[in-house]
Design an enzyme around this catalytic site. Structure first.
Site, PDB file in Angstrom:
ATOM      1  N   LYS A  10      41.483  46.883  36.784  1.00 36.84           N
ATOM      2  CA  LYS A  10      41.590  48.054  37.667  1.00 36.84           C
ATOM      3  C   LYS A  10      42.821  48.869  37.320  1.00 36.84           C
ATOM      4  O   LYS A  10      43.809  48.374  36.754  1.00 36.84           O
ATOM      5  CB  LYS A  10      41.627  47.655  39.151  1.00 36.84           C
ATOM      6  CG  LYS A  10      42.790  46.743  39.592  1.00 36.84           C
ATOM      7  CD  LYS A  10      44.079  47.454  39.926  1.00 36.84           C
ATOM      8  CE  LYS A  10      45.190  46.491  40.329  1.00 36.84           C
ATOM      9  NZ  LYS A  10      46.536  47.033  40.223  1.00 36.84           N
ATOM     10  N   ASP A 140      43.849  41.975  45.437  1.00 38.21           N
ATOM     11  CA  ASP A 140      43.004  42.809  44.571  1.00 38.21           C
ATOM     12  C   ASP A 140      41.636  42.189  44.287  1.00 38.21           C
ATOM     13  O   ASP A 140      40.814  42.806  43.604  1.00 38.21           O
ATOM     14  CB  ASP A 140      43.668  42.996  43.186  1.00 38.21           C
ATOM     15  CG  ASP A 140      44.967  43.758  43.260  1.00 38.21           C
ATOM     16  OD1 ASP A 140      45.119  44.582  44.175  1.00 38.21           O
ATOM     17  OD2 ASP A 140      45.822  43.526  42.379  1.00 38.21           O
TER      18      ASP A 140
END
Ligand code: C5P
Length: 301
Positions: A10, A140
């Site tokens: 990401k 995350d």
């Protein structure tokens, strides 16, 4: 039966950080984007538990956690406990996401392992339970399940998909030496003793995504951890300057660093920026695009 599940790295297009909460975590308002640098986790049946990791030659094998300490070990235990079964599998992780680089590689592995083991064990975990277990593993990890472009709140674990019809091109400059996320957050606190408890909003950036406005996206990229990362690793600010001089629309530190990412105008421009940065002496420069899918099965045999 063998399953391979792929999960993406990401980038935080916006990482707004507030003053630390009582539990020590920082409230975030972040916009995540999953990009096409992925790790693959392969699982097959076994009487016991084993975990192996393979890394490409540009990743330092010393950064691989010791056996038993990998977030994938924890992911397996949590999922098995949730279903009251024993965690057994032969697991191998093929890494491509920079380690300790600020691109959530460990989180991707955890998300991929949850999806793969859920299939292998045939336990049919509900999406809500999978997201809850993911959140327990790390802030995350839920995003690595979801993928695409998403708004993250709470400590980053509450994720909500954002419509994103764009294809955005990125160049990632990988630093050979990892950085500690807690150390970067601690330094953020030192630099911002009066931080607002409410993290900064991302209105312009969300508008840029919604309307596909590349220039507005470049102008509104924001990472509140960047100043702390620059302080701890001063060379990073030169990397950003170099990428922008090479023609990137904007550069910023990815998450807590030290990977630096650059938004490029097109695929061709991304390749040109990457070629210049490689010529400048950066050994590992990756070209990628987003958004891409979250953790998903790619092969089963
Ligand atoms: O949740 P995760 O395990 O990824 O977090 C790693 C570390 O990063 C935490 O222990 C904490 O020091 C820091 N962190 C934080 N605030 C967040 C997310 C992470 O302070 N929202």
């Amino acid at each position: 039966m063998t399953y391979t599940v792929r999960a993406p790295a990401k980038i935080n297009l916006h990482l707004g950080v507030g003053a630390p909460r009582e539990d020590g975590f920082h409230p975030l308002l972040t916009v995540y984007q999953a990009v096409g640098i992925c790790d693959d986790v392969t699982v097959s049946r076994s009487a016991g538990w084993s975990l192996g990791v393979t890394v490409p030659d540009w990743i330092d094998p010393d950064l691989v956690p010791d056996p038993g300490d990998n977030i994938v070990d924890r992911a397996a235990r949590l999922l098995a406990d949730h279903h009251g079964i024993e965690a057994t599998a032969e697991v191998s992780i093929a890494k491509s996401i920079p380690m300790a680089g600020g691109m959530a590689g460990g989180s991707a592995d955890a998300a991929a392992a949850l999806v793969a083991l859920d299939r292998l064990w045939g336990v049919e975990t509900s999406d809500d339970d999978l997201l809850r277990i993911a959140a327990e593993l790390g802030s995350d990890v839920p995003f690595a399940l979801l993928g695409g472009t998403a708004l993250g709140t709470g400590r980053g674990e509450l994720v909500e998909r954002v419509r994103d019809d764009g294809t955005w091109w990125w160049v990632a400059v990988v630093d050979p030496e990892g950085m500690s996320t807690p150390a970067v957050y601690r330094h953020f606190d030192e630099l911002n003793p009066d931080a607002d408890p409410e993290p900064p909003r991302a209105d312009d950036l969300l508008e840029a995504i919604d309307t596909g406005d590349l220039d507005l996206l470049a102008a509104s990229l924001r990472n509140d951890l960047q100043e702390a990362a620059f302080d701890l690793r001063p060379s990073l600010s030169d990397v950003i300057d170099r990428g922008e001089r090479a023609g990137a629309l904007r550069g910023l530190v990815s998450g807590s660093g030290p990977t630096c990412v650059f938004l490029a105008e097109s695929a061709d421009s991304a390749r040109e920026v990457a070629a210049q940065l490689t010529g400048d002496g950066h050994d590992v420069v990756l070209v990628t695009h987003g958004p891409v899918a979250g953790a998903h099965v790619v092969t089963y045999v």
